[in-house]
Design an enzyme around this catalytic site. Structure first.
Site, PDB file in Angstrom:
ATOM      1  N   SER A 104     -39.027  24.598  23.377  1.00 25.81           N
ATOM      2  CA  SER A 104     -38.075  24.074  22.392  1.00 25.81           C
ATOM      3  C   SER A 104     -38.804  23.054  21.536  1.00 25.81           C
ATOM      4  O   SER A 104     -39.747  22.393  22.007  1.00 25.81           O
ATOM      5  CB  SER A 104     -36.901  23.387  23.094  1.00 25.81           C
ATOM      6  OG  SER A 104     -36.151  22.623  22.156  1.00 25.81           O
TER       7      SER A 104
ATOM      8  N   TYR B 169     -33.888  18.382  29.771  1.00 26.78           N
ATOM      9  CA  TYR B 169     -34.276  19.508  28.903  1.00 26.78           C
ATOM     10  C   TYR B 169     -35.654  19.238  28.295  1.00 26.78           C
ATOM     11  O   TYR B 169     -36.540  20.100  28.324  1.00 26.78           O
ATOM     12  CB  TYR B 169     -33.205  19.667  27.821  1.00 26.78           C
ATOM     13  CG  TYR B 169     -33.299  20.934  27.003  1.00 26.78           C
ATOM     14  CD1 TYR B 169     -32.862  22.148  27.519  1.00 26.78           C
ATOM     15  CD2 TYR B 169     -33.811  20.919  25.713  1.00 26.78           C
ATOM     16  CE1 TYR B 169     -32.920  23.312  26.761  1.00 26.78           C
ATOM     17  CE2 TYR B 169     -33.873  22.070  24.948  1.00 26.78           C
ATOM     18  CZ  TYR B 169     -33.426  23.258  25.475  1.00 26.78           C
ATOM     19  OH  TYR B 169     -33.484  24.408  24.729  1.00 26.78           O
TER      20      TYR B 169
HETATM   21  P1  NAD Z   1     -27.790  31.385  25.413  1.00 27.32           P
HETATM   22  O1  NAD Z   1     -27.011  30.434  26.276  1.00 27.32           O
HETATM   23  O2  NAD Z   1     -27.079  32.148  24.360  1.00 27.32           O
HETATM   24  O3  NAD Z   1     -28.600  32.393  26.330  1.00 27.32           O
HETATM   25  C1  NAD Z   1     -29.245  31.962  27.505  1.00 27.32           C
HETATM   26  C2  NAD Z   1     -29.281  33.143  28.457  1.00 27.32           C
HETATM   27  O4  NAD Z   1     -29.983  32.737  29.641  1.00 27.32           O
HETATM   28  C3  NAD Z   1     -27.865  33.587  28.879  1.00 27.32           C
HETATM   29  O5  NAD Z   1     -27.745  34.990  28.691  1.00 27.32           O
HETATM   30  C4  NAD Z   1     -27.801  33.204  30.346  1.00 27.32           C
HETATM   31  O6  NAD Z   1     -26.988  34.044  31.134  1.00 27.32           O
HETATM   32  C5  NAD Z   1     -29.277  33.293  30.736  1.00 27.32           C
HETATM   33  N1  NAD Z   1     -29.536  32.556  31.974  1.00 27.32           N
HETATM   34  C6  NAD Z   1     -29.147  31.304  32.282  1.00 27.32           C
HETATM   35  N2  NAD Z   1     -29.499  31.013  33.530  1.00 27.32           N
HETATM   36  C7  NAD Z   1     -30.130  32.119  34.025  1.00 27.32           C
HETATM   37  C8  NAD Z   1     -30.723  32.437  35.266  1.00 27.32           C
HETATM   38  N3  NAD Z   1     -30.731  31.576  36.290  1.00 27.32           N
HETATM   39  N4  NAD Z   1     -31.281  33.660  35.422  1.00 27.32           N
HETATM   40  C9  NAD Z   1     -31.271  34.563  34.412  1.00 27.32           C
HETATM   41  N5  NAD Z   1     -30.737  34.314  33.205  1.00 27.32           N
HETATM   42  C10 NAD Z   1     -30.161  33.109  33.022  1.00 27.32           C
HETATM   43  O7  NAD Z   1     -28.964  30.508  24.796  1.00 27.32           O
HETATM   44  P2  NAD Z   1     -29.978  30.749  23.573  1.00 27.32           P
HETATM   45  O8  NAD Z   1     -29.616  29.759  22.534  1.00 27.32           O
HETATM   46  O9  NAD Z   1     -30.120  32.182  23.239  1.00 27.32           O
HETATM   47  O10 NAD Z   1     -31.293  30.196  24.284  1.00 27.32           O
HETATM   48  C11 NAD Z   1     -32.353  31.029  24.720  1.00 27.32           C
HETATM   49  C12 NAD Z   1     -33.545  30.139  25.014  1.00 27.32           C
HETATM   50  O11 NAD Z   1     -33.903  29.420  23.829  1.00 27.32           O
HETATM   51  C13 NAD Z   1     -33.273  29.071  26.089  1.00 27.32           C
HETATM   52  O12 NAD Z   1     -34.417  28.951  26.903  1.00 27.32           O
HETATM   53  C14 NAD Z   1     -33.070  27.814  25.269  1.00 27.32           C
HETATM   54  O13 NAD Z   1     -33.383  26.637  26.010  1.00 27.32           O
HETATM   55  C15 NAD Z   1     -34.021  28.046  24.113  1.00 27.32           C
HETATM   56  N6  NAD Z   1     -33.720  27.288  22.882  1.00 27.32           N
HETATM   57  C16 NAD Z   1     -32.547  27.489  22.212  1.00 27.32           C
HETATM   58  C17 NAD Z   1     -32.305  26.770  21.044  1.00 27.32           C
HETATM   59  C18 NAD Z   1     -31.033  26.946  20.233  1.00 27.32           C
HETATM   60  O14 NAD Z   1     -30.795  26.167  19.286  1.00 27.32           O
HETATM   61  N7  NAD Z   1     -30.206  27.935  20.515  1.00 27.32           N
HETATM   62  C19 NAD Z   1     -33.254  25.851  20.578  1.00 27.32           C
HETATM   63  C20 NAD Z   1     -34.432  25.673  21.306  1.00 27.32           C
HETATM   64  C21 NAD Z   1     -34.655  26.411  22.454  1.00 27.32           C
END
Ligand code: NAD
Length: 269
Positions: free
Chosen positions: A151, A164
């Site tokens: 991130s 985080y």
């Molecule tokens: P999201 O919540 O839409 O998707 C996250 C997915 O991870 C979900 O499908 C969830 O079921 C799965 N997950 C959670 N715990 C799990 C586990 N123990 N085993 C298997 N799967 C699991 O989130 P997103 O926004 O698509 O985020 C995806 C990645 O991007 C994450 O790692 C998040 O930290 C990172 N991220 C997101 C953003 C943002 O603004 N959306 C910014 C920076 C980083």
């Protein structure tokens, strides 16, 4: 660009998530995709990832897609998923470690150790375990590409985001270590550092920020895009395209890198 390659994508079951969008992008470039996420009964209340449904949607669009129910905190489920990919497709070429959670936001002194433990298990230990499970298969195939979702918050501490920030920064250490130890195997390992991306996770952030800072959800949403040079949040497929590039031969000499995909975070420009 990825014709015939086999890609495992974790956290791929949320319809609006980065994982599913990346699966769509990778399959669009010809990859066979293995969607890995929690089995539906394990999904926390209020969230709606539907693993089988996502795989079905991809197959309806002509993709070669299968689903693997995996909790990345469970080594046995990770091993079963990699075995399934090996048996179905003969190996793994690409691993996108993307599963993530945002539990435990709040003042440092109030962060429960259970939340530290859970994020460590998902953002660090689960990724280590998945990498250890696929690297032997990649070695047999003569190489591979691992991409980890860190991130942009790994680069700068934010109030109330201690767990985080710490785990997403630690993940870059894992990324660099694998790059150093497995470059000789033609296995590349890189990280993407997304800025704010329009997903369910970001919607949860809007609610959280509004409560934490005593502002409306509209104000909270506006604050998110404001510090970016591009003055907007990103779309999930904009991460997927960078993952596809890193997975492809176009990035054949890039390893150990952590690439910001953040619309130009002006604090860092
Ligand atoms: P999201 O919540 O839409 O998707 C996250 C997915 O991870 C979900 O499908 C969830 O079921 C799965 N997950 C959670 N715990 C799990 C586990 N123990 N085993 C298997 N799967 C699991 O989130 P997103 O926004 O698509 O985020 C995806 C990645 O991007 C994450 O790692 C998040 O930290 C990172 N991220 C997101 C953003 C943002 O603004 N959306 C910014 C920076 C980083």
């Amino acid at each position: 660009m990825l014709e015939g390659k086999v890609a495992i994508i974790t956290g791929a079951a949320a319809a609006r998530g980065i994982g599913f969008a990346t699966a769509q992008v990778l399959s669009g470039y010809g990859a066979k995709v293995v969607l890995a996420d929690l089995a539906e009964p394990d999904v926390p209340a209020g969230e709606t990832p539907q693993l089988e449904q996502r795989a079905h949607e991809l197959r309806n669009g002509g993709a070669d897609a299968i689903a693997c129910a995996v909790d990345v905190t469970r080594d046995d489920e990770i091993a079963a998923c990699v075995t399934q990919a090996n048996e179905t497709h003969g190996g793994v070429d690409i691993l996108f470690n993307n599963a993530g959670v945002t539990v435990g936001f709040g003042p440092f002194l109030e962060t429960p150790i259970e939340a530290w433990d859970l994020q460590f298990r998902i953002h660090i230990a689960g990724i280590v375990a998945f990498c250890k499970a696929v690297i032997p298969s990649m070695q047999v195939r003569g190489g591979g590409s691992i991409i980890n979702t860190s991130s942009i918050w790994a680069l700068k501490a934010h109030e109330y985001a201690s767990i985080y920030t710490t785990t997403k920064l630690g993940l870059i250490g894992v990324t660099k270590t694998i790059a150093v130890e497995h470059g000789r195997d033609n296995i590349r390992c890189n990280a993407v550092m997304p800025g704010p991306i329009r997903t369910d996770m970001q919607d949860r952030r809007v609610v959280r920020d509004a409560e934490t800072f005593g502002i409306s959800q509209e104000e909270a949403r506006a604050r998110i895009g404001a510090p970016l040079a591009m003055k907007r949040v990103g779309e999930p497929h904009e991460i997927g395209e960078v993952v596809a590039f890193l997975a492809s031969p176009m990035a054949s000499f890039i390893t150990g890198a952590a690439i910001p995909v953040d619309g130009g975070n002006m604090e860092g420009l």
